[in-house]
Design a protein around this motif. Structure first.
Motif, mmCIF file in Angstrom:
data_model
loop_
_atom_site.group_PDB
_atom_site.id
_atom_site.type_symbol
_atom_site.label_atom_id
_atom_site.label_comp_id
_atom_site.label_asym_id
_atom_site.label_seq_id
_atom_site.Cartn_x
_atom_site.Cartn_y
_atom_site.Cartn_z
ATOM 1 N N GLU A 64 -5.451 -44.941 10.309
ATOM 2 C CA GLU A 64 -6.716 -44.752 11.026
ATOM 3 C C GLU A 64 -6.671 -45.253 12.465
ATOM 4 O OE1 GLU A 64 -6.910 -48.759 9.042
ATOM 5 O OE2 GLU A 64 -6.316 -46.729 8.442
ATOM 6 N N LEU A 91 -5.561 -37.290 9.247
ATOM 7 C CA LEU A 91 -6.574 -38.324 9.095
ATOM 8 C C LEU A 91 -7.771 -37.842 8.262
ATOM 9 C CD1 LEU A 91 -6.587 -39.993 12.639
ATOM 10 C CD2 LEU A 91 -5.595 -40.867 10.517
ATOM 11 N N THR A 94 -7.800 -39.766 5.180
ATOM 12 C CA THR A 94 -7.790 -41.218 5.318
ATOM 13 C C THR A 94 -9.223 -41.717 5.454
ATOM 14 O OG1 THR A 94 -5.661 -41.078 6.465
ATOM 15 C CG2 THR A 94 -6.859 -43.157 6.653
ATOM 16 N N ALA A 99 -12.321 -42.958 9.093
ATOM 17 C CA ALA A 99 -11.435 -42.142 9.937
ATOM 18 C C ALA A 99 -11.541 -40.669 9.588
ATOM 19 C CB ALA A 99 -9.987 -42.621 9.782
#
Length: 205
Positions: A64, A91, A94, A99
């Protein structure tokens, strides 16, 4: 790994060929522990090729802390921006510190921004294929995504050339034989303008 070995790998990202690829692979294996050094390397003045290499490592690590780097990469435009979008795509999976939500917001903004280069919009649309189904429905409402090579070709005709000449050669090979003469002239003018900008001597204060 000793700090000086990590520094050597980061320096190798600025080289061409096998040395760079080996450094990318080894830094990826080191994972999240080298993210701060990667972020600092991206922020340091240097070649765009090195920045793209840093982004490739951050894409593979999917940490992140790479989010601000990806945002800066998108703002930088060109091949760096495309590499930044690849980081945002990873991302999306994530959830740490939100994030995924922030990456999603950025990708949606790029996909909807008519002022962005066409290939950036195409890359963002492709990255959003990894998003939740309701988001993909919203993206599909924007219409059929543009094929990446066609997007690059149209950007080049508008004077927005890729950093890597290989990408432009691919587009010319695919689109050039059937392109109108006027389009080819526009492309030659854009390439000439790029070359003049790169060879222009620095101003003396």
């Amino acid at each position: 790994m000793p700090a000086h070995d990590v520094r050597a790998l980061l320096q190798a990202l600025g080289h061409d060929g096998d040395r760079r690829e080996a450094a990318i692979a080894r830094l990826t294996i080191l994972g999240s522990r080298v993210v701060p050094q990667l972020v600092a390397t991206f922020d340091a003045p240097g070649e765009r090729d090195r920045q793209i290499a840093v982004l490739r490592v951050l894409e593979a690590i999917a940490d992140e802390r790479a989010l601000p780097v990806a945002r800066a990469a998108v703002a930088a435009g060109g091949d760096v921006a495309v590499a930044g979008i690849a980081v945002l795509r990873e991302l999306l999976t994530t959830s740490t510190q939100g994030a995924d939500v922030r990456a999603l917001d950025l990708l949606l903004a790029i996909a909807r921004d008519d002022a962005s280069d066409r290939r950036l919009r195409a890359a963002a649309r492709e990255a959003l294929d990894s998003a939740p189904e309701d988001v993909r429905d919203a993206v599909r409402a924007l219409g059929k995504p543009e094929e990446p090579l066609e997007a690059l070709w149209q950007d080049a005709l508008a004077g927005h050339l890729p950093d890597d000449a290989r990408h432009l050669r691919e587009a010319i090979s695919a689109r050039g034989p059937d392109a109108p003469l006027a389009d080819l002239r526009r492309l030659v003018e854009a390439i000439g303008e790029r070359e003049r900008a790169q060879t222009k001597p620095p101003a003396i204060n």
